[in-house]
Design a protein around this motif. Structure first.
Motif, short mmCIF file in Angstrom:
data_model
loop_
_atom_site.label_atom_id
_atom_site.label_comp_id
_atom_site.label_asym_id
_atom_site.label_seq_id
_atom_site.Cartn_x
_atom_site.Cartn_y
_atom_site.Cartn_z
N ASP A 34 -36.12 20.32 16.84
CA ASP A 34 -36.41 21.24 17.92
C ASP A 34 -35.22 21.25 18.86
OD1 ASP A 34 -37.78 23.10 19.41
OD2 ASP A 34 -39.40 21.75 20.01
N LEU A 35 -35.16 22.24 19.72
CA LEU A 35 -34.11 22.31 20.71
C LEU A 35 -34.46 21.37 21.86
CD1 LEU A 35 -33.57 26.16 20.72
CD2 LEU A 35 -32.10 24.44 19.69
N PRO A 36 -33.47 20.73 22.49
CA PRO A 36 -33.76 19.83 23.60
C PRO A 36 -34.45 20.57 24.74
CG PRO A 36 -31.44 19.73 22.98
CD PRO A 36 -32.05 20.84 22.21
N TRP A 37 -35.29 19.84 25.47
CA TRP A 37 -36.03 20.43 26.59
C TRP A 37 -35.89 19.53 27.80
CZ3 TRP A 37 -40.08 18.75 29.64
CH2 TRP A 37 -40.69 19.73 30.44
N SER A 38 -35.82 20.15 28.96
CA SER A 38 -35.83 19.40 30.21
C SER A 38 -36.73 20.15 31.19
CB SER A 38 -34.41 19.27 30.77
OG SER A 38 -33.94 20.54 31.16
N PRO A 39 -37.29 19.45 32.18
CA PRO A 39 -38.16 20.12 33.14
C PRO A 39 -37.48 21.30 33.84
CG PRO A 39 -38.38 17.76 33.37
CD PRO A 39 -37.25 18.00 32.40
N GLU A 40 -36.16 21.22 34.04
CA GLU A 40 -35.44 22.33 34.68
C GLU A 40 -35.46 23.59 33.81
OE1 GLU A 40 -33.49 19.24 34.06
OE2 GLU A 40 -34.61 18.54 35.80
N ALA A 41 -35.53 23.40 32.49
CA ALA A 41 -35.52 24.54 31.57
C ALA A 41 -36.88 25.24 31.50
CB ALA A 41 -35.10 24.08 30.17
N ALA A 42 -37.90 24.64 32.12
CA ALA A 42 -39.26 25.21 32.03
C ALA A 42 -39.34 26.61 32.62
CB ALA A 42 -40.25 24.29 32.72
N GLN A 44 -37.06 28.89 32.40
CA GLN A 44 -36.33 29.83 31.53
C GLN A 44 -37.24 30.31 30.41
OE1 GLN A 44 -33.19 30.61 32.41
NE2 GLN A 44 -33.39 29.19 34.11
N PRO A 45 -36.94 31.50 29.83
CA PRO A 45 -37.73 31.94 28.68
C PRO A 45 -37.52 30.98 27.50
CG PRO A 45 -35.96 33.51 29.18
CD PRO A 45 -35.94 32.45 30.23
N PRO A 46 -38.55 30.78 26.67
CA PRO A 46 -38.42 29.81 25.57
C PRO A 46 -37.38 30.25 24.55
CG PRO A 46 -40.50 31.01 25.40
CD PRO A 46 -39.86 31.41 26.69
N VAL A 47 -36.68 29.27 24.00
CA VAL A 47 -35.70 29.50 22.95
C VAL A 47 -36.17 28.69 21.75
CG1 VAL A 47 -33.27 29.30 22.30
CG2 VAL A 47 -33.88 29.73 24.68
N TYR A 48 -36.08 29.27 20.56
CA TYR A 48 -36.62 28.62 19.37
C TYR A 48 -35.53 28.27 18.37
CZ TYR A 48 -40.85 30.55 21.40
OH TYR A 48 -41.86 30.86 22.26
N VAL A 49 -35.82 27.33 17.49
CA VAL A 49 -34.92 26.93 16.42
C VAL A 49 -34.79 28.11 15.45
CG1 VAL A 49 -34.66 25.38 14.44
CG2 VAL A 49 -35.50 24.50 16.61
N THR A 50 -33.55 28.41 15.05
CA THR A 50 -33.29 29.52 14.13
C THR A 50 -32.97 28.99 12.73
OG1 THR A 50 -30.92 29.55 14.56
CG2 THR A 50 -32.32 30.89 16.02
N VAL A 51 -32.88 29.90 11.78
CA VAL A 51 -32.50 29.54 10.41
C VAL A 51 -31.10 28.95 10.41
CG1 VAL A 51 -32.03 30.47 8.11
CG2 VAL A 51 -34.01 31.28 9.39
N GLU A 52 -30.22 29.51 11.24
CA GLU A 52 -28.84 29.00 11.32
C GLU A 52 -28.82 27.56 11.82
OE1 GLU A 52 -29.78 32.01 12.60
OE2 GLU A 52 -28.83 33.26 11.06
N ASP A 53 -29.70 27.23 12.78
CA ASP A 53 -29.79 25.85 13.26
C ASP A 53 -30.19 24.91 12.12
OD1 ASP A 53 -29.24 26.53 15.97
OD2 ASP A 53 -31.34 27.03 16.31
N CYS A 54 -31.18 25.33 11.34
CA CYS A 54 -31.66 24.51 10.22
C CYS A 54 -30.57 24.33 9.17
CB CYS A 54 -32.91 25.13 9.60
SG CYS A 54 -34.34 25.12 10.70
#
Length: 197
Positions: A34-42, A44-54
């Motif tokens: 998964d992408l890293p998450w921090s309370p400050e990022a809450a 922001q709009p969600p960002v998801y893992v892509t095929v390129e990341d995998c």
């Protein structure tokens, strides 16, 4: 170096979080990232893992696992999906307000005062954080035991809703916790449509 350590170092070194490592029959090694998450990022709009990341993680893991001589036949790297497991305190903080499924290590017993079956271990509800002066931070889920509505069934406006129920728990009491895989096939159009004049 152990498999867990090799995979974790590789995944975090590429800037991702390791969610799960699973070995299956037939030599399948399944890694969930998964992408890293921090309370400050809450905010922001969600960002998801892509095929390129995998793909990027797969290439690096193949190299690292070969160097460490880890025995596997097939490697699969994927995103957590709709039913993402919740493993630690940060996952619970991140998904507060979402609907989750939990399984307790042991049944509730008489603690529910007869409102819930004493042998029940599985619950689905909205995750909420509870902080009180007398107890350390703990969690609760809130739900209603409403009967399932069948497609096309009309619900009477006079029907009294089921009572709201709350179950408090600590992370030590859980066997498993996951996001509830709820899919809305109606899409987002209804909530984003402008009101008609």
């Amino acid at each position: 170096m152990a498999l867990q350590q090799t995979v974790e170092q590789t995944v975090t070194g590429l800037g991702y979080d390791l969610v799960e490592i699973e070995r299956s029959a037939g030599g399948l090694l399944r890694i969930t990232i998964d992408l890293p998450w921090s309370p400050e990022a809450a905010s922001q709009p969600p960002v998801y893992v892509t095929v390129e990341d995998c793909e990027k993680v797969t290439r690096q893991l193949q190299f690292a696992l070969e160097v460490e001589d880890v025995d596997y036949r097939r490697l699969e790297v994927s995103s957590p999906g709709l039913d993402r497991p919740l493993r630690n305190e940060q996952d619970f903080v991140r998904f507060a307000g979402e609907i989750i499924d939990i399984t307790l290590k042991s049944p509730m017993g008489a603690a529910a005062g007869g409102l819930v079956n004493a042998n029940r271990k599985k619950f689905r509800g909205t995750l909420e954080r509870v902080e009180s002066a007398e107890a350390p931070a703990q969690w609760q889920i809130v739900w209603r035991d409403e009967p399932a509505v069948k497609p096309g069934q009309k619900i009477s406006k006079k029907r009294v809703p089921a009572p709201l129920q709350v179950l408090g728990f600590t992370l030590d009491e859980l066997r498993e916790a996951r996001l509830a895989p709820i899919v809305d096939f109606k899409g987002r159009a209804s909530s984003q449509e402008a009101p008609s004049a």
